[in-house]
Design an enzyme around this catalytic site. Structure first.
Site, PDB file in Angstrom:
ATOM      1  N   THR A 116     -23.397  -2.930   5.704  1.00 39.65           N
ATOM      2  CA  THR A 116     -22.362  -3.856   5.217  1.00 39.65           C
ATOM      3  C   THR A 116     -22.547  -4.206   3.751  1.00 39.65           C
ATOM      4  OG1 THR A 116     -23.704  -5.795   5.752  1.00 39.65           O
ATOM      5  CG2 THR A 116     -22.263  -4.938   7.501  1.00 39.65           C
ATOM      6  N   ASP A 153     -33.188   2.403  -7.926  1.00 40.57           N
ATOM      7  CA  ASP A 153     -33.597   1.252  -7.121  1.00 40.57           C
ATOM      8  C   ASP A 153     -34.744   0.538  -7.828  1.00 40.57           C
ATOM      9  OD1 ASP A 153     -35.140  -0.316  -5.160  1.00 40.57           O
ATOM     10  OD2 ASP A 153     -33.636   0.438  -3.758  1.00 40.57           O
ATOM     11  N   ASP A 162     -38.014  -0.009  -5.722  1.00 38.19           N
ATOM     12  CA  ASP A 162     -38.760   1.235  -5.522  1.00 38.19           C
ATOM     13  C   ASP A 162     -39.465   1.664  -6.805  1.00 38.19           C
ATOM     14  OD1 ASP A 162     -38.171   1.500  -2.872  1.00 38.19           O
ATOM     15  OD2 ASP A 162     -36.522   2.918  -3.159  1.00 38.19           O
TER      16      ASP A 162
END
Ligand code: URA
Length: 212
Positions: free
Chosen positions: A111, A203, A206
């Site tokens: 979502t 990211d 990350d």
């Protein structure tokens, strides 16, 4: 470029140079962490530019002197876990007396909406001027939720500091919280279908922590 009221884009050459290195896919985790910390420190300098000052009386080794020190509300910094952690040390280097609260949110991959899993704030959070840290203002869901929490706790002064913002994220935060000043080093083009900022830096969590 004008991104609307309460959006401040830092175009300082040092910030832009370091941001280019941060974005580069060849920059490894160690250098990435160091650069994020350095940019956060440079941004802290700009974000605190309008803090009120009061006159104080001090004594130098030569004699009495009037000087100016920061007055008004104490500061708090609120990294959104986990990528916001990368900006904490840079901020604390310039504002060592700031208290640090943590808000843990992750994005549901389906979502793309934020889900809270951790929240630990200073006891006097509502008396502080807060700066939320999140390197990537993407959909704006996490930042909006963090501001919701803090306002529910009675906080009245909130700034948001990120490295890269998407226009969609700025619009989402300001739709609900137009009073929140957004400080960023860049506003990129858009989000992709996975909610990543384009061109962004990938990211941030990350890249900071070497996970993938
Ligand atoms: N979070 C990230 O780490 N990168 C993005 O591009 C968007 C959200």
């Amino acid at each position: 470029m004008d991104y609307g009221k309460n959006v401040f884009v830092f175009d300082h050459p040092l910030i832009q140079h370091k941001l280019a290195l941060i974005r580069d896919e060849n920059t490894g985790a160690k250098e990435f962490r160091e650069l994020v910390e350095e940019v956060a420190m440079l941004m802290a300098y700009e974000v605190t530019r309008n803090l009120p000052l009061e006159e104080v009386q001090i004594k130098t080794p030569i004699g009495p002197a009037k000087a100016r020190m920061i007055s008004g509300k104490k500061l708090g910094i609120i990294p959104i876990l986990r990528a916001g952690l990368g900006m904490v040390n840079g901020m604390l280097k310039l504002i060592p007396a700031a208290k640090v609260g943590h808000i843990g949110l992750y994005r549901d991959p389906d979502t793309l909406t934020p889900v809270e899993y951790y929240c630990k704030l200073p006891a006097d959070v509502n008396e502080r001027e807060l700066i939320i840290l999140d390197p990537m203002l993407a959909t704006g869901g996490s930042a909006t939720m963090a501001v919701d929490f803090l306002k529910e706790k009675g906080v009245t002064s909130i700034k948001l500091m990120c490295l890269i913002a998407a226009p969609e994220g700025i619009a989402a935060v300001h739709k609900k919280h137009p009073d929140v000043e957004i400080y960023t080093a860049a506003v990129d083009e858009k989000l992709n279908s996975h909610g990543y900022i384009v061109p962004g830096l990938g990211d941030a969590g990350d890249r900071l922590f070497g996970t993938k």
